[in-house]
Design an enzyme around this catalytic site. Sequence first.
Site, PDB file in Angstrom:
ATOM      1  N   LYS A  66      68.175  10.305  89.159  1.00 17.63           N
ATOM      2  CA  LYS A  66      66.999  10.990  89.713  1.00 17.63           C
ATOM      3  C   LYS A  66      66.998  12.440  89.222  1.00 17.63           C
ATOM      4  O   LYS A  66      68.065  13.075  89.131  1.00 17.63           O
ATOM      5  CB  LYS A  66      67.069  10.929  91.244  1.00 17.63           C
ATOM      6  CG  LYS A  66      65.837  11.445  91.955  1.00 17.63           C
ATOM      7  CD  LYS A  66      65.980  11.293  93.463  1.00 17.63           C
ATOM      8  CE  LYS A  66      64.743  11.710  94.219  1.00 17.63           C
ATOM      9  NZ  LYS A  66      64.894  11.586  95.684  1.00 17.63           N
ATOM     10  N   SER A 141      61.180   8.989  97.761  1.00 16.34           N
ATOM     11  CA  SER A 141      60.854   9.802  96.606  1.00 16.34           C
ATOM     12  C   SER A 141      61.577   9.398  95.324  1.00 16.34           C
ATOM     13  O   SER A 141      61.212   9.854  94.250  1.00 16.34           O
ATOM     14  CB  SER A 141      61.184  11.267  96.914  1.00 16.34           C
ATOM     15  OG  SER A 141      62.568  11.422  97.154  1.00 16.34           O
ATOM     16  N   SER A 165      64.497   8.137 101.046  1.00 14.88           N
ATOM     17  CA  SER A 165      64.098   8.104  99.634  1.00 14.88           C
ATOM     18  C   SER A 165      64.880   7.181  98.725  1.00 14.88           C
ATOM     19  O   SER A 165      64.460   6.946  97.595  1.00 14.88           O
ATOM     20  CB  SER A 165      64.127   9.508  99.051  1.00 14.88           C
ATOM     21  OG  SER A 165      62.973  10.180  99.460  1.00 14.88           O
TER      22      SER A 165
HETATM   23  N1  GLN Z   1      59.497  10.691 102.910  1.00 14.72           N
HETATM   24  C1  GLN Z   1      60.424  11.632 103.455  1.00 14.72           C
HETATM   25  C2  GLN Z   1      59.953  13.026 103.195  1.00 14.72           C
HETATM   26  O1  GLN Z   1      58.958  13.174 102.591  1.00 14.72           O
HETATM   27  C3  GLN Z   1      61.793  11.426 102.890  1.00 14.72           C
HETATM   28  C4  GLN Z   1      61.968  11.942 101.533  1.00 14.72           C
HETATM   29  C5  GLN Z   1      63.387  11.865 101.047  1.00 14.72           C
HETATM   30  O2  GLN Z   1      64.202  11.106 101.572  1.00 14.72           O
HETATM   31  N2  GLN Z   1      63.701  12.705 100.084  1.00 14.72           N
HETATM   32  O3  GLN Z   1      60.553  13.973 103.585  1.00 14.72           O
END
Ligand code: GLN
Length: 466
Positions: A66, A141, A165
């Site tokens: 990532k 994400s 994510s």
């Molecule tokens: N969807 C969650 C957020 O927007 C989690 C994102 C993540 O785990 N980086 O914060």
Amino acid sequence: MNVSEARKRAEDESTEEVVMSLFDNIEKSELNAFITLAKENALKEARRVDRDGAKGALRGIPIALKDCISTKGIETTCGSKILKGYVPPYDAHVVERLRAEGAIIIGKTNMDEFAMGTSTETSHFGPVKNPYDLSRVAGGSSGGSAAAVAGEGVPIALGSDTGGSVRCPASFCGIVGLKPTYGLVSRYGLIAYANSLEQIGPFACNVEDVALLLDVIAGYDPRDSTSMDKKCEYTKELRDDVSDVKIGVPKEFFGEGIDEGVEKAVWDGIKILEDMGASYTDISLPHTRYSLAAYYIIAMSEASSNLARFDGLRYGLRLEKDEDWHTTFSEIRACGFGEEVKRRVLLGTYALSAGYYGKYYLKALKVRTLVKRDFDAALKDVDVLITPTMPFPAFKIGEKTDDPLALYLADVNTVPINLAGVPSISVPCGFVRDLPIGMQIIGRHFDEGRILRTAYTFEQRSGVSC
Ligand code: GLN
């Protein structure tokens, strides 16, 4: 392609062939899973492995990372325009570990900008498409990492999980993804979104490969003050046996807002484990309903502070001509950050401001303690908890972009786990309307061995894998 298939192919043909064929897949693919490819280096490394052999648990195995994980010499953008052109001068701890064990880094994957999102639609580089239906999101994400594994043949990948994510895109793309216990994997070199919540986590087609990757990346690192020396050998824990496992099914994670098909598939999964000798009881985690609100206050507050370092001077994007600091700071951020990041910086700054700090941030921290206590109490009586990972299968690209709250709500079953700091794995458990869905198995702090074993047993019996 899983790790043993990659190994076999490298033996029959060559590591170079394996790596070449991946780049071929990626270059032909419409998924938009990668931001940067490290083709030259990866091929050089593959030829070196073919020539000299290699040591290590991941020798010659290609991996995608990532784009919020720092890689020395490879551009790292966090999915943001503001970091365009930023090449880290050092490797993250996990990258050092991967290199030491012989893995070959093939590129950096697409992600929501600074990991803020649930669909990879906030990326400056455009959304990642779901390998099962190109009109749908891959989840987020870490959408790029999951799509690369599910749709482009990459054997293993890393993501980061602040509020779901890793597990969300694993669920939407029909692969396995694990969020480790907070403190098990060093965050040194992970570009921070919300430090107190996040962990780097592995993706793969099967549970065994996830365990193998966790073996490599877990472990104590003095450069992360929250790192703990609690590592086990996870691959050794994998047995096809759950006869001693007590499952708790928390009612708050089922019902309202959860797709009926998803609910049914997860219950079928629980039944499979029951047939294998596990026992289950219904339980309650009463503070779950406050988790989303607390999570978003905490995550945005931390983000507003973390993102202050992007000032147009130190990293990435720069103004064309020199200006005073204030002008540089505001102009770079105005054009370098996307809408969602700006929204969160504003909301987080507000929640932390004098006068509102007690009302929002401090209150959210108190709620977090209550949520954590729910998990601690429940996991005294049972060994693991099982829930749907996501309330529904992958949605259409653009379907929720005009309604940030609807998108935040999609995290309802994943964020409580980050608030509590416990480990959790998403394992494919079936299809709803031809789209994959995931079952979430949650464990006690540092009890990754047991959730991996439960997921492994389920995988052997269910016959669902990518
Ligand atoms: N969807 C969650 C957020 O927007 C989690 C994102 C993540 O785990 N980086 O914060």
